[in-house]
Design an enzyme around this catalytic site. Structure first.
Site, PDB file in Angstrom:
ATOM      1  N   TYR A 140      95.035  41.726 -32.454  1.00 22.51           N
ATOM      2  CA  TYR A 140      95.447  42.622 -31.373  1.00 22.51           C
ATOM      3  C   TYR A 140      94.682  42.378 -30.100  1.00 22.51           C
ATOM      4  O   TYR A 140      95.082  42.853 -29.046  1.00 22.51           O
ATOM      5  CB  TYR A 140      95.186  44.074 -31.808  1.00 22.51           C
ATOM      6  CG  TYR A 140      93.733  44.235 -32.125  1.00 22.51           C
ATOM      7  CD1 TYR A 140      93.273  43.974 -33.411  1.00 22.51           C
ATOM      8  CD2 TYR A 140      92.815  44.513 -31.129  1.00 22.51           C
ATOM      9  CE1 TYR A 140      91.939  44.001 -33.684  1.00 22.51           C
ATOM     10  CE2 TYR A 140      91.484  44.533 -31.403  1.00 22.51           C
ATOM     11  CZ  TYR A 140      91.048  44.280 -32.674  1.00 22.51           C
ATOM     12  OH  TYR A 140      89.723  44.281 -32.926  1.00 22.51           O
ATOM     13  N   GLY A 141      93.535  41.735 -30.150  1.00 19.03           N
ATOM     14  CA  GLY A 141      92.715  41.585 -28.956  1.00 19.03           C
ATOM     15  C   GLY A 141      91.250  41.668 -29.324  1.00 19.03           C
ATOM     16  O   GLY A 141      90.843  41.194 -30.378  1.00 19.03           O
ATOM     17  N   VAL A 166      87.218  43.746 -29.236  1.00 17.21           N
ATOM     18  CA  VAL A 166      86.479  45.004 -29.263  1.00 17.21           C
ATOM     19  C   VAL A 166      85.180  44.815 -28.503  1.00 17.21           C
ATOM     20  O   VAL A 166      84.456  43.843 -28.729  1.00 17.21           O
ATOM     21  CB  VAL A 166      86.164  45.423 -30.710  1.00 17.21           C
ATOM     22  CG1 VAL A 166      85.396  46.729 -30.707  1.00 17.21           C
ATOM     23  CG2 VAL A 166      87.430  45.548 -31.499  1.00 17.21           C
ATOM     24  N   LYS A 215      88.409  49.224 -28.134  1.00 13.67           N
ATOM     25  CA  LYS A 215      89.366  48.281 -28.717  1.00 13.67           C
ATOM     26  C   LYS A 215      90.445  48.025 -27.670  1.00 13.67           C
ATOM     27  O   LYS A 215      91.197  48.917 -27.312  1.00 13.67           O
ATOM     28  CB  LYS A 215      89.954  48.912 -29.985  1.00 13.67           C
ATOM     29  CG  LYS A 215      91.037  48.114 -30.666  1.00 13.67           C
ATOM     30  CD  LYS A 215      91.520  48.871 -31.914  1.00 13.67           C
ATOM     31  CE  LYS A 215      92.826  48.302 -32.463  1.00 13.67           C
ATOM     32  NZ  LYS A 215      93.387  49.128 -33.530  1.00 13.67           N
ATOM     33  N   ASP A 245      96.672  52.199 -45.245  1.00 13.05           N
ATOM     34  CA  ASP A 245      96.047  50.873 -45.212  1.00 13.05           C
ATOM     35  C   ASP A 245      94.580  50.971 -45.609  1.00 13.05           C
ATOM     36  O   ASP A 245      93.702  50.473 -44.916  1.00 13.05           O
ATOM     37  CB  ASP A 245      96.219  50.247 -43.822  1.00 13.05           C
ATOM     38  CG  ASP A 245      96.126  48.725 -43.843  1.00 13.05           C
ATOM     39  OD1 ASP A 245      96.209  48.143 -44.949  1.00 13.05           O
ATOM     40  OD2 ASP A 245      95.939  48.129 -42.771  1.00 13.05           O
TER      41      ASP A 245
END
Ligand SMILES: *[C@@H]1O[C@H](CO)[C@@H](O)[C@H](O)[C@H]1NC(C)=O
Ligand SMILES: *[C@@H]1O[C@H](CO)[C@@H](O)[C@H](O)[C@H]1NC(C)=O
Ligand SMILES: *[C@@H]1O[C@H](CO)[C@@H](O)[C@H](O)[C@H]1NC(C)=O
Ligand SMILES: *[C@@H]1O[C@H](CO)[C@@H](O)[C@H](O)[C@H]1NC(C)=O
Length: 959
Positions: free
Chosen positions: A648-649, A651, A665, A761
């Site tokens: 996602y990218g 942190v 994040k 999850d």
């Protein structure tokens, strides 16, 4: 009488004030150079918006023109039937950043080379116009370009090598033109597309590109996600360098003349979800797709592969939805396990040499919709049930001799006439030129077709798929401040290019027609890819129709006249005028200030609460940060503060002005969540407050960024500690405390959070450890709140992480709290063994069950235990722990304990082991110090790097 007079004067003054404010702006704004450029555009175009009058585009807010101060920075004019040519005078607009003229078929002629002078241009979007001639190579001067979309025009000639110089390019769409020549690569002297290491999208399909796909085009530094080369004239081999681009998710090379064998290292592309190699001249063995675990859709039809047995990956690709392999010389019987791949929808294996008995078994995928095995050698079919999906066995031995079973007839084509249904209302009868919206209002919608170039699914009968698309569209329009009431989707079909096509109608809110700004805004959201479709739809493009209903044709009222101007004209006097000028400036500034302030305080101002789709996020205790603030707190997102990354990218660690440590994040371009998912995550996170659940401090939804600000959890993930990566040693006592903490966090989510939350999850990557090694449950991206009505279970698309996934949920798609209990059971086994749930093809649950012998001391599990704890544990507590873990992973949810029972049992086990479950882990922390590597801080710098798995970690989402 006097009072009403005074009132009258006041009104006149007020009107004058308004009029003069506008006049003031006129006098002050629009740079003369920009104005003359715009004037030249206006002269070369037909059908410009009626607001394009006078001499001040910026001050008079001409439709489709955006300004900053006196400079024109954007022109967005889509779908308004604009015609004419693009004047090279556009180059005078030296501050222009965005040019979107999409969906105006009447715009023809060449793209003038002068466009290369617009050095600030970042978005050049000319989708679905009538441009022709070569793409000027001067485009290589536009070094700020991020989006270049020239698809669906009539461009000819080659792809200019200079595009390789666009080092910031993210999106390159040249599809559906008449481009020819080879794909340019650099050679030391000239640039080429191999230099585009930041570009995620190469969309070159439907052209006449020639020659080989250059092997130099691909290398390991690329970050391409979508490679679309379908329907060209490409020849030669598929270069093996393609296997180096590990970021690829969609690969379409179909409908070319590619030959030779498929390079074996294609197998290395483990992120690929859609693979199309059909309709080429590929030879050699059938490609080995084992290892492409995320593969949803594969089409290898109509090549010249060597005859081969049914490959083993037919039964192992767990994410497979669609297996299309016509005429590929596959022989032998089909394995029954193929049909139990739980997401399988479509199997088309026509014209092969499949023989033996077709057996589908009793545990077949409940999403199955078509099995087409026409023209094979199948001689028998064992039926276990009346299947609801279609089976076609025409031209197989079983259907010879006049058999009449349904599967021996070619079925009538079924058409999925899906159409967004009305929302609890009865459609009203409308005038013939109007259409009833999903909210049952007659209006003039904006229409067009949306094309998905590689969807991950093939069953278009699943209405919830389209409902989520529709919801995301509405949310996107509304959060971009567009006056959209509702959206309707209809008539999903697969076209000849294998694209999924849907008709789109966008309905106005307020009035029953859109104004010019509304249309250009909606067009831009779709042409500029601001809209991100939900998972599974893949890359898309939109072609809009001309919109011509800029007035309600029923009443004919298009322009309102203002009485203020008339009164204003009657009053004169330069002193008064000057006074009004000053007042005007003041009022204008105040308004701007108020707008800016309002925006700052409410980043979700555009989330209209009065619609049925989502509404404004309900946040409790979380604050909104501006981009600037977070930039400051993370020291400009400096590398030093980068503590982890994932799909996602990144942190970043940050320090707020009050000294609090946070983890920020930050989603990267291209991996932003849908707004809906983002909203879900912040709403859920802001509502949970428990010491064993990671707390959300705030979020940022500003300047196109999506960031979540969490409390900083010093010691990273449990996974990193178990794997030894973090350098923290977890003895048995610590593991028990961690198990208890995680169980309490989860119990809180199930029983005490309002509404209750199913995590979905649970895994060691999502359990974080604080400085005292307290466990904290993290990452709610997949979580589901349970409404009052569906207490018990929620039916949803299966998501989660392989190895932790509840098999019952997987089979039935019914999500309950017991699915989290299953994941938690796997986590307990991980605590015992320090092994990943699936390691070298071995599944931890099975391994423990196989190894254990309940009649022996410690259940004879010494072999499989993590050596770190094997010596330090009491046999009795271990046995009870194993019993609990296996109880949690019972096949059937009803046999598993609830989380509160789990908490009680772990407390018992701790007491057995001589630990008080209710004390803080001070002793744990102290004993840790002895092991740390010098320095006053027991949590050495090493622990910072324990975020390498991401924070909260990235996750695998099988679809
Ligand atoms: C990839 O990037 C590295 C570091 O920037 C560079 O040294 C290397 O030459 C690049 N490789 C290719 C094939 O461009
Ligand atoms: C890619 O695949 C080849 C053979 O198929 C293998 O030797 C190589 O190690 C793989 N490379 C990577 C980076 O996985
Ligand atoms: C296919 O690839 C997998 C690894 O990715 C390998 O284990 C297997 O042996 C290969 N199968 C064939 C038939 O080459
Ligand atoms: C199916 O085809 C394979 C390979 O051509 C052959 O070895 C096998 O005997 C056939 N099986 C049946 C049941 O006909």
């Amino acid at each position: 009488m006097v009072a009403s007079r005074a009132m009258m004067v006041f009104r006149i003054l007020f009107h004058l004030l308004v009029a003069s404010t506008q006049f003031l702006v006129i006098a002050a704004l629009t740079d003369p150079q920009d104005f003359s450029a715009i004037q030249s555009l206006r002269n070369s175009w037909e059908n410009v918006p009626p607001s394009w009058e006078g001499a001040d585009p910026c001050g008079n807010r001409w439709d489709g023109i955006g300004c900053i101060n006196s400079r024109v920075v954007s022109i967005t004019l889509s779908s308004i039937n604009l015609s004419g040519q693009l004047s090279s005078d556009i180059q005078e607009l030296s501050e222009l950043q965005t040019l979107d003229l999409s969906y105006n078929k009447g715009l023809t002629g060449p793209l003038p080379p002068a466009i290369g002078n617009m050095k600030k241009l970042s978005n050049l979007i000319l989708v679905g116009c009538g441009f022709s001639g070569p793409i000027p190579s001067s485009i290589g001067y536009l070094r700020e370009l991020v989006f270049l979309s020239l698809n669906s025009n009539g461009f000819t000639g080659g792809i200019p090598p200079s595009i390789g110089l666009l080092s910031k390019l993210y999106w390159l769409d040249l599809a559906d033109n008449k481009l020819t020549g080879t794909i340019p690569v650099s050679n030391g002297k000239t640039p080429g597309l191999d230099m585009l290491v930041k570009t995620k999208h190469f969309h070159f399909g439907k052209n006449k590109l020639l020659g080989e796909i250059p092997s130099l085009l691909f290398h390991s530094n690329m970050t391409l996600k979508h490679l679309l080369l379908e329907s060209n004239l490409l020849t030669g081999n598929i270069p093996s360098t393609l296997g180096l681009v590990h970021t690829l998710e969609v690969v379409r090379l179909d409908k070319n003349s590619l030959s030779g064998s498929v390079p074996p290292n294609l197998n290395n592309l483990t992120s690929v979800q859609e693979l199309f190699l059909a309709n080429n001249k590929l030879t050699g063995p059938l490609p080995n797709l084992t290892g492409m675990n995320l593969l949803n859709y594969v089409d290898l039809s109509n090549n010249s592969f060597a005859a081969s047995d049914v490959p083993p990956w037919f039964s192992t690709l767990q994410s497979l939805t669609s297996l299309i392999m016509e005429d590929t010389k596959i022989q032998g019987p089909l394995p029954i396990s193929l049909f139990s791949l739980f997401q399988l929808q479509t199997v088309v294996l026509r014209n092969n040499m499949i023989n033996g008995t077709l057996t589908i078994g009793s545990s077949y995928s409940n999403q199955l919709h078509l099995i087409d095995l026409r023209n094979n050698f199948i001689d028998d079919f064992t039926r276990r049930a009346n299947y609801s999906f279609q089976i076609i066995l025409v031209d197989n031995p079983i259907c010879f001799e006049g058999r009449t079973e349904a599967y021996c007839n070619i079925p009538q084509p079924t058409n999925n006439s899906y159409s967004t249904p009305p929302e609890n209302c009865t459609p009203s009868p409308c005038r013939p030129d109007q259409i009833s919206s999903p909210t049952c209002k007659c209006a003039y919608p904006y229409t067009g077709s949306i094309f998905f170039r590689a969807p991950s699914f093939s069953n278009f009968g699943n209405t919830s798929t389209f409902a989520s698309l529709q919801e995301e569209l509405i949310l996107t329009f509304q959060s971009n401040n567009l006056p959209v009431d509702s959206v309707s989707l209809s008539n999903p079909t697969k076209n000849l290019d294998d694209y999924l096509v849907l008709n789109l109608q966008v309905f106005p809110s307020g009035l029953n027609y859109f104004n010019w700004t509304g249309i250009s805004g909606i067009g831009f959201v779709l042409s500029n890819q601001t809209f991100k479709p939900p998972d599974g739809f893949g890359p898309f493009f939109f072609i809009g129709d001309n919109y011509k209903y800029f007035a309600d044709l029923a009443t004919g009222s298009s322009k309102s006249s203002s009485s203020g101007i008339i009164i204003g004209a009657a009053v004169g006097g330069s002193v008064l005028f000057l006074l009004l000028l000053i007042a005007g400036i003041y009022a204008f500034r105040q308004k701007r200030r108020a707008e800016v302030a309002a925006k700052k305080n409410d980043p979700f101002a555009s989330w209209d609460p009065n619609t049925n789709s989502g509404g404004v996020p309900q946040l409790k205790g979380a604050r909104s940060f501006s981009f600037e603030e977070l930039k400051k707190y993370t020291n400009n997102f400096s590398e030093v503060n980068d503590v982890g990354s994932g799909g996602y990218g990144k942190v970043y660690r940050g320090t707020l002005s009050n000294g609090q440590q946070v983890a920020v994040k930050r989603a990267q371009q291209g991996s932003m969540q849908g707004r809906l998912e983002f909203k879900t995550e912040i709403e859920l996170l802001s509502r949970v407050h428990h010491k064993n659940v990671v707390g959300l401090v705030g979020f940022c939804f500003d300047q196109g960024e999506q960031m979540l600000v969490y409390e900083f959890i010093a010691n990273g993930t449990l996974k990193d500690s178990l794997s030894g990566r973090s350098g923290i040693r977890l003895d048995w006592m610590r593991r028990l405390r961690i198990a208890l903490g995680a169980a309490r966090g989860l119990q809180y989510l199930h029983d005490l959070a309002d509404p209750p939350i199913i995590h979905r999850d649970i895994k060691s990557n999502n359990i974080l450890l604080d400085e005292r090694l307290n466990a904290k449950v993290a990452d709610f991206g997949l979580s589901k709140p349970m409404g009052e009505t569906d207490r018990g279970h929620v039916t949803t698309q299966v998501k989660g992480t392989m190895g932790y996934l509840d098999p019952e949920y997987y089979m039935t798609q019914q999500l309950t709290e017991k699915s989290d209990v299953y994941g938690f059971g796997v986590l307990l086994l991980e605590l015992l063994t320090a092994r990943s749930p699936i390691e070298k093809g071995k599944y931890i649950v099975r391994e423990v069950k196989l190894a254990m012998d309940k009649t022996k001391e410690m259940y004879k599990l010494q072999q499989i235990l993590d050596p770190v704890i094997a010596s330090s544990m009491a046999a009795r507590s271990l046995e009870k722990f194993v019993d609990l873990a296996l109880n949690c992973v019972e096949e059937s949810g009803v046999n598993r304990p609830t989380m509160s029972e789990v908490v009680k049992e772990i407390e018992n086990i701790m007491e057995l082991a001589g630990l008080n479950p209710n004390t803080e882990s001070a002793s744990t922390s102290a004993s840790y110090e002895g092991e740390s590597k010098g320095s006053g801080n027991p949590y050495t710098n090493e622990s910072l790097f324990s975020y390498s798995g991401g924070y909260p970690p990235s996750r695998l989402e099988p679809k």
